[in-house]
Design a protein around this motif. Structure first.
Motif, PDB file in Angstrom:
ATOM      1  N   THR A 464      -5.340  -3.056 -56.874  1.00 56.11           N
ATOM      2  CA  THR A 464      -5.656  -1.976 -57.810  1.00 56.11           C
ATOM      3  C   THR A 464      -6.702  -2.429 -58.828  1.00 56.11           C
ATOM      4  OG1 THR A 464      -3.388  -1.181 -57.601  1.00 56.11           O
ATOM      5  CG2 THR A 464      -4.669  -0.349 -59.475  1.00 56.11           C
ATOM      6  N   GLY A 465      -7.710  -1.585 -59.049  1.00 57.81           N
ATOM      7  CA  GLY A 465      -8.754  -1.905 -60.022  1.00 57.81           C
ATOM      8  C   GLY A 465     -10.013  -2.477 -59.410  1.00 57.81           C
ATOM      9  N   VAL A 466      -9.940  -2.955 -58.153  1.00 56.53           N
ATOM     10  CA  VAL A 466     -11.119  -3.461 -57.448  1.00 56.53           C
ATOM     11  C   VAL A 466     -11.479  -2.435 -56.382  1.00 56.53           C
ATOM     12  CG1 VAL A 466     -12.113  -5.381 -56.145  1.00 56.53           C
ATOM     13  CG2 VAL A 466     -10.314  -5.821 -57.826  1.00 56.53           C
ATOM     14  N   ASN A 467     -12.591  -1.717 -56.598  1.00 61.30           N
ATOM     15  CA  ASN A 467     -12.931  -0.576 -55.751  1.00 61.30           C
ATOM     16  C   ASN A 467     -13.807  -0.940 -54.565  1.00 61.30           C
ATOM     17  OD1 ASN A 467     -11.551   1.172 -57.569  1.00 61.30           O
ATOM     18  ND2 ASN A 467     -13.368   1.186 -58.901  1.00 61.30           N
ATOM     19  N   THR A 468     -14.522  -2.041 -54.653  1.00 61.49           N
ATOM     20  CA  THR A 468     -15.475  -2.395 -53.608  1.00 61.49           C
ATOM     21  C   THR A 468     -15.574  -3.902 -53.455  1.00 61.49           C
ATOM     22  OG1 THR A 468     -17.810  -2.288 -52.961  1.00 61.49           O
ATOM     23  CG2 THR A 468     -17.331  -2.245 -55.309  1.00 61.49           C
ATOM     24  N   TYR A 469     -16.041  -4.324 -52.275  1.00 62.17           N
ATOM     25  CA  TYR A 469     -16.216  -5.748 -52.008  1.00 62.17           C
ATOM     26  C   TYR A 469     -17.546  -6.284 -52.528  1.00 62.17           C
ATOM     27  CZ  TYR A 469     -12.237  -7.219 -49.163  1.00 62.17           C
ATOM     28  OH  TYR A 469     -10.986  -7.598 -48.740  1.00 62.17           O
ATOM     29  N   TRP A 470     -18.409  -5.429 -53.036  1.00 62.82           N
ATOM     30  CA  TRP A 470     -19.738  -5.891 -53.438  1.00 62.82           C
ATOM     31  C   TRP A 470     -19.672  -6.944 -54.547  1.00 62.82           C
ATOM     32  CZ3 TRP A 470     -23.559  -5.504 -50.376  1.00 62.82           C
ATOM     33  CH2 TRP A 470     -23.683  -4.420 -49.507  1.00 62.82           C
ATOM     34  N   GLY A 471     -18.776  -6.753 -55.497  1.00 62.21           N
ATOM     35  CA  GLY A 471     -18.638  -7.752 -56.561  1.00 62.21           C
ATOM     36  C   GLY A 471     -18.127  -9.084 -56.028  1.00 62.21           C
ATOM     37  N   ILE A 472     -17.193  -9.013 -55.059  1.00 63.40           N
ATOM     38  CA  ILE A 472     -16.662 -10.234 -54.444  1.00 63.40           C
ATOM     39  C   ILE A 472     -17.757 -10.937 -53.647  1.00 63.40           C
ATOM     40  CG2 ILE A 472     -14.969 -11.112 -52.775  1.00 63.40           C
ATOM     41  CD1 ILE A 472     -13.226  -8.658 -53.577  1.00 63.40           C
ATOM     42  N   HIS A 473     -18.547 -10.149 -52.899  1.00 60.12           N
ATOM     43  CA  HIS A 473     -19.649 -10.734 -52.131  1.00 60.12           C
ATOM     44  C   HIS A 473     -20.680 -11.396 -53.055  1.00 60.12           C
ATOM     45  CE1 HIS A 473     -17.842  -9.053 -48.722  1.00 60.12           C
ATOM     46  NE2 HIS A 473     -18.507  -7.916 -48.600  1.00 60.12           N
ATOM     47  N   ALA A 474     -20.969 -10.747 -54.180  1.00 60.38           N
ATOM     48  CA  ALA A 474     -21.939 -11.316 -55.122  1.00 60.38           C
ATOM     49  C   ALA A 474     -21.412 -12.615 -55.727  1.00 60.38           C
ATOM     50  CB  ALA A 474     -22.247 -10.300 -56.225  1.00 60.38           C
ATOM     51  N   TYR A 475     -20.123 -12.636 -56.036  1.00 58.62           N
ATOM     52  CA  TYR A 475     -19.477 -13.840 -56.582  1.00 58.62           C
ATOM     53  C   TYR A 475     -19.571 -14.990 -55.583  1.00 58.62           C
ATOM     54  CZ  TYR A 475     -15.630 -16.679 -58.536  1.00 58.62           C
ATOM     55  OH  TYR A 475     -14.858 -17.695 -59.050  1.00 58.62           O
ATOM     56  N   THR A 476     -19.250 -14.716 -54.315  1.00 58.81           N
ATOM     57  CA  THR A 476     -19.310 -15.744 -53.267  1.00 58.81           C
ATOM     58  C   THR A 476     -20.739 -16.224 -53.064  1.00 58.81           C
ATOM     59  OG1 THR A 476     -17.441 -14.671 -52.157  1.00 58.81           O
ATOM     60  CG2 THR A 476     -18.729 -16.237 -50.871  1.00 58.81           C
ATOM     61  N   THR A 477     -21.678 -15.294 -53.037  1.00 58.90           N
ATOM     62  CA  THR A 477     -23.088 -15.658 -52.856  1.00 58.90           C
ATOM     63  C   THR A 477     -23.563 -16.553 -53.986  1.00 58.90           C
ATOM     64  OG1 THR A 477     -23.491 -13.556 -51.708  1.00 58.90           O
ATOM     65  CG2 THR A 477     -25.420 -14.746 -52.539  1.00 58.90           C
ATOM     66  N   LEU A 478     -23.151 -16.248 -55.224  1.00 60.48           N
ATOM     67  CA  LEU A 478     -23.537 -17.079 -56.363  1.00 60.48           C
ATOM     68  C   LEU A 478     -23.001 -18.498 -56.192  1.00 60.48           C
ATOM     69  CD1 LEU A 478     -24.788 -17.421 -59.188  1.00 60.48           C
ATOM     70  CD2 LEU A 478     -22.601 -16.649 -60.144  1.00 60.48           C
ATOM     71  N   GLN A 479     -21.750 -18.640 -55.752  1.00 56.09           N
ATOM     72  CA  GLN A 479     -21.178 -19.967 -55.547  1.00 56.09           C
ATOM     73  C   GLN A 479     -21.971 -20.753 -54.497  1.00 56.09           C
ATOM     74  OE1 GLN A 479     -16.947 -18.839 -54.828  1.00 56.09           O
ATOM     75  NE2 GLN A 479     -16.499 -20.270 -56.483  1.00 56.09           N
ATOM     76  N   ILE A 480     -22.352 -20.091 -53.410  1.00 55.46           N
ATOM     77  CA  ILE A 480     -23.115 -20.759 -52.345  1.00 55.46           C
ATOM     78  C   ILE A 480     -24.499 -21.158 -52.851  1.00 55.46           C
ATOM     79  CG2 ILE A 480     -24.156 -20.451 -50.076  1.00 55.46           C
ATOM     80  CD1 ILE A 480     -21.792 -18.595 -49.406  1.00 55.46           C
ATOM     81  N   ILE A 481     -25.144 -20.256 -53.597  1.00 53.01           N
ATOM     82  CA  ILE A 481     -26.476 -20.559 -54.135  1.00 53.01           C
ATOM     83  C   ILE A 481     -26.411 -21.723 -55.122  1.00 53.01           C
ATOM     84  CG2 ILE A 481     -28.331 -19.674 -55.612  1.00 53.01           C
ATOM     85  CD1 ILE A 481     -27.864 -16.919 -54.343  1.00 53.01           C
TER      86      ILE A 481
END
Length: 568
Positions: A464-481
């Motif tokens: 609840t409260g997390v509507n989309t995976y885009w924020g999670i994908h951006a978080y993961t991408t930042l960690q990889i970068i």
């Protein structure tokens, strides 16, 4: 890390240095010394077959990666540090910690990040500044020693590690994995330059074979009903050792014995690897005075790296799921780490600190089932009932770290050094790949990276409260970068500063990222690394509010408690 308090600075300083304040000198040290007295005798009273098996297991998981780094260090430090130095440091520091540390479950050794740091400091000393590497390193480690003392005296554990989240912890773990794979490639590149094409092709096969067999055997616990469970457990626990022994022997069979092979460089007597040295001692006082002060800079970087690494290692090996009961301690262990670091500098050997993969493996190997009684009261009749259930606990003792450290020290003797010298460098490359795979396999970044490749319709449902995976994908991408950026830095002249970048991620996460990512998204992907809870929940408590996630967690706990009562 959080917005500053409106309390006047004078009052805040007074509170910090009060008897129970965060900066009260020696507060944690006194507590830790008391804890050692409470547990020391009982730590030596526990010894059984499982403790001995744990010692053997940790011996292999410690010495094999150690000699792998030794091969790399030998080349990249101009033969200054080799197998004998790494073995000496690992055994000596491990023995000291098993005898005197507050928390003996922590396992010490020479780590990959420090190897990268040392190799770049060597390059700067020899190629750029033309100054003696061992003298600079000795002073750097001496400075790191007294910096560790200051951190312990002023209770650094209370005002540093409480701000570290899994965001930077996962990046650090991912960096370790990348370094392992890169070391494997470097090892094979050096083999290519030194041997014939046929020998090099076999080296590639040997490296991949060592890696593949170790990975295959490490899954033996899932082979049921094939073999007896004790055989499966043995294959899993000794997967790397079995694979290495196998591929050390294969090159001596048949026509393969005629191939020219690159093996680990070792000594035939108890003396340093460098032909220019005869004793394990550095005349550090002969370094020019200017360089003594300049060495404070790498000393501070080493302190940051060791403190962060050792604290995380000590915390992970005493997680709640291991059922540890005896009092631990961080301040005294940091004093001990500073002491061993300075001793290693004076002896001219690489320093050891807490190992992230080996410490939890040590605790896992000591797990056993115990029966405990649970008393419950019937709400309707008031009748009390006692039920016996099994739970997992570790044997909290000093024998297993003591025995594995003593076993490693045996390899300082010429006969055992000769055994190490039989190890082909291709096997070490395979072990690097195995270590990288094992580290990567448990990193949450890997699983969230798979989410990037998964069609949206196949992704798991979100809380609840997390509507989309885009924020999670951006978080993961930042960690990889960020991992890529830090790894790139390790390949440049700025490499000695990479621990500073990792530490800088802590305030970035707490002060910047909460303005770019939704609070519920951060609650889903991040958490405190060294304590229970989530940064956003702590902020809500300070503001007098409670999050939806917190409400859900409390409701789940209450449901579980009600279900447990009904089952009883």
């Amino acid at each position: 890390m959080f917005p500053p308090s409106k309390t006047p600075l004078k009052d805040r300083l007074k509170a910090w240095f009060a008897p129970k304040g965060k900066l009260r000198p020696f507060r944690l040290l006194r507590q830790d010394i008391s804890n050692i007295r409470k547990r020391y005798l009982s730590d030596w009273a526990t010894f059984n077959q499982l403790v001995f098996a744990s010692a053997v297991y940790v011996f292999f998981t410690n010495i094999l990666p150690g000699i792998t780094f030794a091969s790399d260090l030998y080349v990249l430090t101009g033969m200054t540090w080799g197998a004998i130095e790494v073995v000496f440091s690992t055994g000596l520091c491990g023995l000291i910690f098993s005898l005197f540390a507050t928390q003996p479950l922590t396992i010490l050794g020479v780590t990959g990040p420090f190897s990268v740091l040392a190799e770049n400091i060597y390059s700067l000393c020899i190629n750029s500044f033309h100054v003696d590497f061992l003298s600079v390193m000795a002073w750097s480690l001496i400075h790191a020693g007294w910096m560790h003392y200051l951190l312990a005296i002023f209770n650094a554990h209370d005002w540093t590690m409480q701000y570290v989240t899994t965001f930077s912890g996962d990046i650090f773990s991912l960096l370790n994995s990348v370094i392992y794979f890169h070391k494997a490639v470097q090892e094979l590149q050096r083999t290519h330059d030194a041997v014939s094409l046929a020998s090099f092709l076999y080296s590639v096969i040997g490296a991949i074979g060592t890696f593949a067999v170790a990975v295959f055997l490490s899954t033996a616990n899932s082979w049921a009903p094939l073999f007896h469970r004790y055989i499966r457990m043995g294959l899993t626990e000794y997967a790397a050792a079995i694979s290495i022994i196998l591929f050390i022997g294969v090159p001596h069979i048949g026509e393969l014995a005629t191939l020219d092979k690159q093996t680990l460089a070792v000594q035939t007597s108890f003396r340093p690897s460098s032909p220019d040295r005869t004793v394990f001692f550095v005349r550090f006082w002969e370094l020019p005075i200017a360089w003594i002060f300049i060495s404070i800079i790498p000393g501070a970087i080493i302190t940051i790296l060791f403190y962060f690494d050792h604290e995380i290692s000590s915390i992970i090996c005493t997680l709640d799921r291991y059922g540890t009961k005896k009092p631990g301690g961080f301040a005294w262990d940091i004093v001990l780490l500073g002491t061993t670091t300075a001793i290693c500098g004076i002896l001219g050997i690489p320093p050891s600190n807490g190992l992230l993969p080996q410490a939890p493996l040590h605790s896992e190997s000591l797990l056993h089932s115990v029966k405990v009684d649970i008393t419950t009261t019937d709400e309707d009749t008031g009748e009390r009932k006692i039920q016996f259930v099994e739970k997992q606990e570790v044997y909290e003792q000093r024998w297993s770290p003591f025995l594995q450290s003593a076993g490693i020290l045996l390899f300082l003797s010429p006969p055992f050094q000769h055994v190490l010298g039989l190890t082909p460098t291709s096997v070490l490359a395979g072990l690097f790949m195995f270590m990288g795979e094992q580290s990567l396999a448990v990193n949450p970044v890997l699983y969230r990276f798979f989410y990037l490749l998964t069609p949206p319709s196949e992704l798991p449902s979100l809380p609840t409260g997390v509507n989309t995976y885009w924020g999670i994908h951006a978080y993961t991408t930042l960690q990889i970068i960020m991992t890529g950026i830090i790894f790139y830095v390790t390949l440049t002249v700025a490499a000695p500063a990479f621990p500073v970048i990792i530490i800088a991620l802590v305030p970035v996460r707490l002060l910047v990222m909460n303005k770019l990512w939704g609070r519920e998204t951060l609650r889903f992907v991040d958490a405190w690394a060294c304590k229970e809870g989530i940064p956003e929940d702590d902020e809500d408590r300070r503001n007098g509010s409670i999050s939806t996630r917190e409400v859900e967690r409390k409701e789940a706990i209450e449901d579980n408690q009600s279900r447990a009562k009904r089952e009883v």
